[in-house]
Write a protein that holds these residues in place. Structure first.
Motif, PDB file in Angstrom:
ATOM      1  N   LEU A  16      37.461  60.697  76.892  1.00  0.00           N
ATOM      2  CA  LEU A  16      37.231  61.743  77.922  1.00  0.00           C
ATOM      3  C   LEU A  16      36.021  62.449  77.671  1.00  0.00           C
ATOM      4  CD1 LEU A  16      38.630  61.833  80.499  1.00  0.00           C
ATOM      5  CD2 LEU A  16      40.372  63.566  79.466  1.00  0.00           C
TER       6      LEU A  16
ATOM      7  N   LEU B 124      50.763  59.690  70.375  1.00  0.00           N
ATOM      8  CA  LEU B 124      49.864  60.436  69.781  1.00  0.00           C
ATOM      9  C   LEU B 124      48.537  59.950  69.713  1.00  0.00           C
ATOM     10  CD1 LEU B 124      49.240  63.648  69.108  1.00  0.00           C
ATOM     11  CD2 LEU B 124      50.056  63.079  66.788  1.00  0.00           C
TER      12      LEU B 124
ATOM     13  N   MET C   1      41.594  61.192  74.649  1.00  0.00           N
ATOM     14  CA  MET C   1      40.843  62.293  74.619  1.00  0.00           C
ATOM     15  C   MET C   1      39.516  62.753  74.151  1.00  0.00           C
ATOM     16  SD  MET C   1      42.587  65.795  73.104  1.00  0.00           S
ATOM     17  CE  MET C   1      41.688  66.855  71.878  1.00  0.00           C
TER      18      MET C   1
ATOM     19  N   LEU D  97      48.651  60.916  82.653  1.00  0.00           N
ATOM     20  CA  LEU D  97      48.466  60.716  81.143  1.00  0.00           C
ATOM     21  C   LEU D  97      48.886  59.336  80.815  1.00  0.00           C
ATOM     22  CD1 LEU D  97      50.108  64.201  80.480  1.00  0.00           C
ATOM     23  CD2 LEU D  97      47.914  63.738  79.892  1.00  0.00           C
TER      24      LEU D  97
ATOM     25  N   SER E 130      48.154  67.847  72.370  1.00  0.00           N
ATOM     26  CA  SER E 130      47.330  66.919  72.664  1.00  0.00           C
ATOM     27  C   SER E 130      46.914  66.676  74.031  1.00  0.00           C
ATOM     28  CB  SER E 130      47.490  65.746  71.994  1.00  0.00           C
ATOM     29  OG  SER E 130      46.568  64.706  72.505  1.00  0.00           O
ATOM     30  N   GLU E 131      47.847  66.704  74.912  1.00  0.00           N
ATOM     31  CA  GLU E 131      47.626  66.287  76.275  1.00  0.00           C
ATOM     32  C   GLU E 131      47.446  67.391  77.284  1.00  0.00           C
ATOM     33  OE1 GLU E 131      51.434  64.298  77.164  1.00  0.00           O
ATOM     34  OE2 GLU E 131      50.617  62.525  76.709  1.00  0.00           O
ATOM     35  N   ARG E 132      47.742  68.785  76.619  1.00  0.00           N
ATOM     36  CA  ARG E 132      47.227  69.809  77.150  1.00  0.00           C
ATOM     37  C   ARG E 132      45.554  69.996  77.044  1.00  0.00           C
ATOM     38  NH1 ARG E 132      46.273  74.576  76.245  1.00  0.00           N
ATOM     39  NH2 ARG E 132      46.432  74.530  74.145  1.00  0.00           N
ATOM     40  N   LYS E 133      45.099  69.663  75.881  1.00  0.00           N
ATOM     41  CA  LYS E 133      43.767  69.731  75.666  1.00  0.00           C
ATOM     42  C   LYS E 133      43.026  68.783  76.449  1.00  0.00           C
ATOM     43  CE  LYS E 133      42.436  71.054  71.344  1.00  0.00           C
ATOM     44  NZ  LYS E 133      42.353  70.796  69.717  1.00  0.00           N
ATOM     45  N   MET E 134      43.673  67.594  76.583  1.00  0.00           N
ATOM     46  CA  MET E 134      43.078  66.245  77.141  1.00  0.00           C
ATOM     47  C   MET E 134      42.692  66.721  78.835  1.00  0.00           C
ATOM     48  SD  MET E 134      44.699  62.558  77.188  1.00  0.00           S
ATOM     49  CE  MET E 134      44.321  61.815  78.297  1.00  0.00           C
ATOM     50  N   ARG E 135      43.892  67.450  79.361  1.00  0.00           N
ATOM     51  CA  ARG E 135      43.727  67.907  80.859  1.00  0.00           C
ATOM     52  C   ARG E 135      42.599  68.963  80.730  1.00  0.00           C
ATOM     53  NH1 ARG E 135      47.433  71.927  82.741  1.00  0.00           N
ATOM     54  NH2 ARG E 135      46.420  72.937  80.957  1.00  0.00           N
ATOM     55  N   ASN E 136      42.510  69.684  79.813  1.00  0.00           N
ATOM     56  CA  ASN E 136      41.196  70.785  79.843  1.00  0.00           C
ATOM     57  C   ASN E 136      39.957  70.173  79.708  1.00  0.00           C
ATOM     58  OD1 ASN E 136      43.554  72.595  79.853  1.00  0.00           O
ATOM     59  ND2 ASN E 136      43.168  73.212  77.847  1.00  0.00           N
TER      60      ASN E 136
ATOM     61  N   LEU F  33      45.826  65.041  86.237  1.00  0.00           N
ATOM     62  CA  LEU F  33      45.272  63.982  85.209  1.00  0.00           C
ATOM     63  C   LEU F  33      46.540  63.351  85.067  1.00  0.00           C
ATOM     64  CD1 LEU F  33      43.334  62.890  83.413  1.00  0.00           C
ATOM     65  CD2 LEU F  33      44.023  64.298  81.740  1.00  0.00           C
TER      66      LEU F  33
ATOM     67  N   SER G 199      46.939  59.167  72.900  1.00  0.00           N
ATOM     68  CA  SER G 199      46.497  60.383  73.509  1.00  0.00           C
ATOM     69  C   SER G 199      45.180  60.796  72.875  1.00  0.00           C
ATOM     70  CB  SER G 199      47.447  61.361  73.475  1.00  0.00           C
ATOM     71  OG  SER G 199      47.051  62.701  73.753  1.00  0.00           O
TER      72      SER G 199
ATOM     73  N   LYS H  65      49.745  65.888  84.824  1.00  0.00           N
ATOM     74  CA  LYS H  65      49.662  67.073  84.362  1.00  0.00           C
ATOM     75  C   LYS H  65      48.847  67.705  85.258  1.00  0.00           C
ATOM     76  CE  LYS H  65      49.093  69.676  80.111  1.00  0.00           C
ATOM     77  NZ  LYS H  65      50.599  70.133  80.003  1.00  0.00           N
TER      78      LYS H  65
END
Lengths: 233, 233
Positions: free
Chosen positions: B147, B137, B144, B74, A140-146, B72, B140, B64
Motif C-alpha cells: 500500500l 500478521l 501494508m 482487510l 497493523s491493520e489500523r496503520k494499513m487503513r491510515n 478498506l 497484513s 475497516k
DNA sequence: CGACTTCTTGATGTAACTCAATCCCGGTGG
DNA sequence: CCACCGGGATTGAGTTACATCAAGAAGTCG
C-alpha cells in the motif's frame, strides 16, 4: 554481532509490556546475548528463521524492504520487547522482515526449536503470545487503513504522538534517536515530504525542534490532523 | 441475523485452512448458527466483542471504516474460516473491524467466554491459533508495504492473482462475487481508478471480462506488475 | 415504464514523488 | 588552526499518479 560477556538479569525479558514470568527460567538455560552496534543488521528479510530475540537495551527497528532503496518501518522494539517472532509461521521458515539496531543495543537470542518446545508445554505463554499477536494485528491493520486513506500530514502527526507516548520526553524532546529518513520510512513517505511536513507543523506551532529531535507543543492540534475531517461535510 | 433451523455438520469448522479437530466437540455444545443475507452486517467496528464466528457457507468481508464513505477491506473469510477473532485482545473488548456478508451466508457463533475457556485448557488449539495470527500478521504487513510503495496497477494485479488463487475459476471467471466498489476497497483505491486500471489490463491482454467477473489470461504479465521494477535501474 | 442504482468517461485539481542544486556542519588531514 | 571534503539538511521546480467532480449511458428492479 559480538557475543556479550556481561551478564544481564533475566527480569528484562517481556513480551511487549506484558511480563512473562513463566518464561524467565527457560531463558537462563538457553540464551545467547549479543551486543549490536548502531545500524547493525541483526537479521534480514529472506534469512532462515533460527530463533526469536528479546531486547535487553536499545531500540530495534523492524522493517520491510521495497526494491533496492525503499523500506517501510513496521515497528520499533524497545527495552524488554520481543522481535523476530514474525518468523513464526505455519507456512515458511523465512523472516518476512529485517531487524536493525537504531542505536548500540544488547539483545538476547532464543533458539527456535527451544522456543517452540517451551510454547508447547507452557499454555499460559502460548496464550499470552497469541494475544500479543492479536494486538499487533490490530495495530497493523489500523496503520494499513491510515496508509490508504490518511494524508502524510495526518500520518506524521499520528507517528509523533505515538512516539512521544511510547518513548516519553527527555531534555525537552521525544526521547528517541530517529533520523528523518527513518521517520519517513515509518510513516510511509519520502524524506523530502516528511521534511516539509515537519516544517509546516513547526510553523503551525504544533511541534518544536530541539536539535535533531522534536517536541510536541500542541497535542490537541496534532490530534486534529489525525481525524477523518472529510466526513463532516 | 436469522437463527438457522437447519443442522450443519461441525466438520466445516476450521481456522483458515488448518483443520482443528480438537475444536469440534466443543462446537457441538455451544454454537449458534445464523443465516445472514447478502450485504448484511454481522458486527461492526466499535461493537462490544461477544464472541468469534466461523463460516459454514458464503464469503464474509472483514473491513475497516474511514470517515463516512470510505473503507478498506482487510480480508475475505471463506467457507471454513474464522472471523471476529480480531476482537481478541489484551487491551480492549471492542471490535476494531466490521464483518459483512458478500452473499447469503451461514455462520456459526461461539461465545467469547466459552472460546477463552476452551483455549485455556487446550494447548494445541492456542498454539495453532497463535500461528494463525502470526500468518495473518505477516500477510497484513506485506499488504501494508505494498500500500505504501506499490502503484494501484500493481495492487490490482496482485489482488486479482490472489483472488483467483483463493477462489479458483468457475464458468471461465474468478469464482467470487465482488463488486467493483469492493474490489476498490480491497486494493485501497477509488472506484474510478480501479475501473480504469481494469480496462488497461484488458487492453494489455492480461485479463478478460466475463460478465461482471474477471478471468486472468496472462498470469506472468500480471505478476510483472507486482514486481519492484524500479530497483533494476 | 419510470426511478434508481451502477457503470463509464472526460476534465480538472492536487498531494506527494522525483530530481537536482545549494547549503550547512562536523570531521579530517595537512 | 584552518582549508577541504563529504554527507546529511534544505529548498525549488517539474512531473505524475491518483482523487475528485460531474454528467451521461446503461442496466435493473419494482
Amino acid at each position: 554481532m559480538k557475543i556479550s560477556k556481561k551478564e544481564y538479569p533475566t527480569q528484562n525479558c517481556y513480551v511487549s509490556s506484558n511480563c512473562l514470568p513463566e518464561w524467565l527460567p527457560a531463558i537462563n538455560v538457553n540464551k545467547k546475548i549479543y551486543e549490536v552496534k548502531k545500524g547493525e543488521v541483526i537479521f534480514k528479510e529472506g534469512d532462515e528463521v533460527t530463533g526469536v530475540y528479546f531486547v535487553y537495551d536499545g531500540n530495534i527497528k523492524v522493517h520491510k524492504k521495497w526494491g533496492s532503496d525503499k523500506e517501510l518501518i513496521l515497528r520499533i522494539a524497545t527495552k524488554g520487547g520481543i522481535f523476530g517472532h514474525r518468523g513464526l509461521s505455519s507456512k515458511s521458515n523465512i523472516y518476512p522482515i529485517s531487524a536493525t539496531a537504531l542505536e548500540n543495543a544488547t539483545v538476547c537470542f532464543i533458539d527456535l526449536a527451544f522456543f517452540y518446545t517451551t510454547l508447547k508445554v507452557n499454555l499460559d505463554l502460548a496464550f499470552k503470545l497469541m494475544l500479543f499477536f492479536a494486538d499487533e494485528l490490530q495495530e497493523s491493520e489500523r496503520k494499513m487503513r491510515n496508509l490508504a486513506h490518511m494524508t502524510v500530514k495526518g500520518r506524521v502527526a499520528q507517528a509523533l504522538l505515538q512516539l512521544q507516548e511510547k518513548f516519553g520526553i527527555k531534555d525537552r524532546a521525544i526521547d528517541i534517536i530517529l533520523s528523518r529518513q527513518d521517520l519517513a520510512s515509518y510513516v510511509g513517505a519520502t524524506y523530502e515530504t516528511v521534511f516539509r511536513t515537519i516544517n509546516e507543523l513547526v510553523l503551525e506551532n504544533c511541534i518544536s525542534l530541539v536539535g535533531k529531535s522534536i517536541l510536541i507543543t500542541d497535542n490537541k492540534k496534532l490530534e486534529g490532523f489525525t481525524l477523518q475531517t472529510e466526513s463532516v461535510k
